[in-house]
Design a protein around this motif. Sequence first.
Motif, PDB file in Angstrom:
ATOM      1  N   ALA A   6      50.164 -35.475 -17.479  1.00 50.45           N
ATOM      2  CA  ALA A   6      50.208 -34.965 -16.099  1.00 50.45           C
ATOM      3  C   ALA A   6      49.773 -33.506 -16.127  1.00 50.45           C
ATOM      4  N   LYS A   7      48.711 -33.207 -15.403  1.00 48.51           N
ATOM      5  CA  LYS A   7      48.200 -31.845 -15.400  1.00 48.51           C
ATOM      6  C   LYS A   7      49.098 -30.957 -14.551  1.00 48.51           C
ATOM      7  N   PRO A   8      49.342 -29.715 -15.014  1.00 55.02           N
ATOM      8  CA  PRO A   8      50.167 -28.813 -14.209  1.00 55.02           C
ATOM      9  C   PRO A   8      49.469 -28.443 -12.905  1.00 55.02           C
ATOM     10  N   PHE A   9      50.263 -28.123 -11.908  1.00 57.05           N
ATOM     11  CA  PHE A   9      49.734 -27.790 -10.596  1.00 57.05           C
ATOM     12  C   PHE A   9      49.620 -26.278 -10.447  1.00 57.05           C
ATOM     13  N   PHE A  10      48.431 -25.792 -10.098  1.00 56.07           N
ATOM     14  CA  PHE A  10      48.191 -24.376  -9.836  1.00 56.07           C
ATOM     15  C   PHE A  10      47.818 -24.255  -8.356  1.00 56.07           C
ATOM     16  N   SER A  11      48.767 -23.817  -7.544  1.00 58.65           N
ATOM     17  CA  SER A  11      48.522 -23.730  -6.109  1.00 58.65           C
ATOM     18  C   SER A  11      47.753 -22.459  -5.749  1.00 58.65           C
ATOM     19  N   ASN A  24      56.543 -20.391 -10.122  1.00 58.66           N
ATOM     20  CA  ASN A  24      55.804 -21.652 -10.254  1.00 58.66           C
ATOM     21  C   ASN A  24      54.563 -21.481 -11.120  1.00 58.66           C
ATOM     22  N   LEU A  25      53.888 -20.350 -10.988  1.00 55.15           N
ATOM     23  CA  LEU A  25      52.690 -20.090 -11.783  1.00 55.15           C
ATOM     24  C   LEU A  25      53.033 -20.001 -13.270  1.00 55.15           C
ATOM     25  N   VAL A  26      54.081 -19.250 -13.594  1.00 56.91           N
ATOM     26  CA  VAL A  26      54.515 -19.122 -14.992  1.00 56.91           C
ATOM     27  C   VAL A  26      54.948 -20.479 -15.529  1.00 56.91           C
ATOM     28  N   ARG A  27      55.668 -21.271 -14.736  1.00 58.66           N
ATOM     29  CA  ARG A  27      56.100 -22.608 -15.156  1.00 58.66           C
ATOM     30  C   ARG A  27      54.897 -23.509 -15.436  1.00 58.66           C
ATOM     31  N   SER A  28      53.874 -23.435 -14.577  1.00 66.97           N
ATOM     32  CA  SER A  28      52.668 -24.259 -14.771  1.00 66.97           C
ATOM     33  C   SER A  28      51.922 -23.861 -16.028  1.00 66.97           C
ATOM     34  N   PHE A  29      51.788 -22.552 -16.261  1.00 69.47           N
ATOM     35  CA  PHE A  29      51.115 -22.095 -17.481  1.00 69.47           C
ATOM     36  C   PHE A  29      51.913 -22.473 -18.720  1.00 69.47           C
ATOM     37  N   SER A  30      53.225 -22.378 -18.655  1.00 69.50           N
ATOM     38  CA  SER A  30      54.066 -22.772 -19.798  1.00 69.50           C
ATOM     39  C   SER A  30      53.881 -24.245 -20.124  1.00 69.50           C
ATOM     40  N   ILE A  33      50.389 -24.739 -21.744  1.00 71.32           N
ATOM     41  CA  ILE A  33      50.364 -24.287 -23.144  1.00 71.32           C
ATOM     42  C   ILE A  33      51.099 -25.281 -24.035  1.00 71.32           C
ATOM     43  N   GLN A  34      52.220 -25.784 -23.568  1.00 78.29           N
ATOM     44  CA  GLN A  34      52.968 -26.773 -24.344  1.00 78.29           C
ATOM     45  C   GLN A  34      52.135 -28.039 -24.569  1.00 78.29           C
ATOM     46  N   GLN A  35      51.431 -28.506 -23.548  1.00 74.83           N
ATOM     47  CA  GLN A  35      50.601 -29.698 -23.678  1.00 74.83           C
ATOM     48  C   GLN A  35      49.451 -29.471 -24.647  1.00 74.83           C
ATOM     49  N   VAL A  36      48.844 -28.303 -24.605  1.00 79.34           N
ATOM     50  CA  VAL A  36      47.694 -28.011 -25.468  1.00 79.34           C
ATOM     51  C   VAL A  36      48.130 -27.903 -26.925  1.00 79.34           C
TER      52      VAL A  36
END
Length: 97
Positions: A6-11, A24-30, A33-36
Amino acid sequence: MSRNLAKPFFSKPPNEYSLSYMDNLVRSFSLYIQQVQNPGEGRNTTQVFTNLQKHDSGLENGSVFVSDGVLRIPLESKPYCASFSVLGSIGTVTVTV
C-alpha cells in the motif's frame, strides 16, 4: 518497487502551516522509508550478478556466492568447503631385496 504494498498517501499542502498536515507528511515518509528498506518477495525476468564472492566466508544466510560457475546460497548448518586436502600416514614400511 512492485511488491503489492500500500503506497503512502501524500496530500496537497495547505496554504498555511498546519501541524496535522506535517504530522501526516512525516508519517507518510516514515512508512515509505520502512517499505523501501525492508526486503520483500521478488519475481524477476532478468537478473545480473557482478563481483560475487567465490566463498561463503562472512556472508549471511540467504546471500549468494559463486563457485565453479554455480550460484550457491550459504546455510548456517551446511558451510561450503571450497577446497580441502588430506595428508596422512600410518606407520612405516621397510622393503628389503
